[in-house]
Design an enzyme around this catalytic site. Structure first.
Site, PDB file in Angstrom:
ATOM      1  N   GLY A 186       0.836  -1.191   0.000  1.00  0.00           N
ATOM      2  CA  GLY A 186       0.000   0.000   0.000  1.00  0.00           C
ATOM      3  C   GLY A 186       0.873   1.243   0.000  1.00  0.00           C
ATOM      4  O   GLY A 186       2.007   1.217   0.471  1.00  0.00           O
ATOM      5  N   ASP A 187       0.384   2.332  -0.552  1.00  0.00           N
ATOM      6  CA  ASP A 187       1.038   3.643  -0.520  1.00  0.00           C
ATOM      7  C   ASP A 187       2.520   3.586  -0.884  1.00  0.00           C
ATOM      8  O   ASP A 187       3.399   3.776  -0.047  1.00  0.00           O
ATOM      9  CB  ASP A 187       0.891   4.283   0.857  1.00  0.00           C
ATOM     10  CG  ASP A 187      -0.539   4.650   1.186  1.00  0.00           C
ATOM     11  OD1 ASP A 187      -1.444   4.247   0.442  1.00  0.00           O
ATOM     12  OD2 ASP A 187      -0.753   5.327   2.186  1.00  0.00           O
ATOM     13  N   ALA A 188       2.829   3.372  -2.143  1.00  0.00           N
ATOM     14  CA  ALA A 188       4.220   3.366  -2.607  1.00  0.00           C
ATOM     15  C   ALA A 188       4.845   4.738  -2.415  1.00  0.00           C
ATOM     16  O   ALA A 188       4.234   5.772  -2.680  1.00  0.00           O
ATOM     17  CB  ALA A 188       4.283   2.967  -4.074  1.00  0.00           C
TER      18      ALA A 188
ATOM     19  N   THR B 289       2.162   6.743   5.876  1.00  0.00           N
ATOM     20  CA  THR B 289       2.791   7.344   4.703  1.00  0.00           C
ATOM     21  C   THR B 289       3.576   8.618   5.009  1.00  0.00           C
ATOM     22  O   THR B 289       3.266   9.354   5.935  1.00  0.00           O
ATOM     23  CB  THR B 289       1.707   7.636   3.647  1.00  0.00           C
ATOM     24  OG1 THR B 289       1.153   6.395   3.240  1.00  0.00           O
ATOM     25  CG2 THR B 289       2.258   8.315   2.433  1.00  0.00           C
TER      26      THR B 289
END
Length: 166
Positions: free
Chosen positions: A12-14, A71
Site C-alpha cells: 500500500g502507498d508506494a 505514509t
C-alpha cells in the site's frame, strides 16, 4: 503489465525514491488481518527485478507510533537519508504526528530521539488529522519545506481539509 508483490502481507502507498541509479521503493505493508503498518523497502534498477530489503521503519515500542507507521516521504541530504512518516497511536490526544528516521546506508534506519518532530498546532488545526509529510528542497528559499495534510479547526466539517507548510 508488471507488478511486485511481497511474499507476505500486501503493498500500500508506494513511496518512491531514486538515488544513484536505483529506485528505492518504500511502501506500507500490513500482514493480512493483523498488526500495524510498517515501512517495507524494495530496490530495483529496472522496475522489473526487485530485491527485498529489511523493513525500514517499524511501529513502537515508542508511544507516538505504537499502532503504525504511515505514509510520508524520503530524501537524501549530505550523505544522510531521512524518512519522514506519520506516527499513529489512536489513544494519544494527537493520534497522528510527524516522525523521522535516519540512515547512513539507506537500509538500516534509526528513529529520531526527538520524535515526534511535528504535531498539529491547535490554534489552526484539528488534533486528529495531521499526516503524510512530503519533504523537498526549495531552491529559492535555500531550505527544506514540508507539506502536511491537515484539517482546519474552523469552517464546515466537509470543507476543512488543508495543506500545512512547515
Amino acid at each position: 503489465m508488471l507488478h511486485y508483490q511481497p511474499k507476505d502481507g500486501f503493498v500500500g502507498d508506494a513511496i518512491p525514491f531514486f538515488y544513484k541509479g536505483e529506485y528505492h521503493i518504500f511502501y506500507l505493508k500490513r500482514f493480512p488481518q493483523a498488526g500495524p503498518y510498517v515501512w517495507s523497502h524494495i530496490v530495483t534498477k529496472d522496475l522489473v527485478h526487485f530485491t527485498e530489503l529489511e523493513d525500514a521503519v517499524k511501529p513502537g515500542p515508542e508511544d507516538y507510533d505504537i499502532e503504525g507507521c504511515w505514509t510520508g516521504s524520503a530524501i537524501e541530504h549530505q550523505g544522510k537519508f531521512h524518512i519522514f512518516y506519520t506516527g499513529w497511536n489512536p489513544k494519544n490526544e494527537t493520534p497522528q504526528s510527524i516522525c523521522r528516521a535516519t540512515s547512513t546506508d539507506n537500509v538500516h534506519f534509526t528513529k529520531d530521539k526527538r520524535n515526534p518532530v511535528l504535531t498539529p498546532d491547535s490554534r489552526w488545526y484539528e488534533l486528529k488529522d495531521f499526516r503524510d509529510p512530503f519533504v523537498f528542497w526549495n531552491p529559492e528559499e535555500k531550505c527544506f519545506w514540508m507539506l502536511v495534510c491537515a484539517r482546519s479547526n474552523q469552517g464546515p466539517p466537509s470543507r476543512r481539509g488543508a495543506l500545512a507548510l512547515a
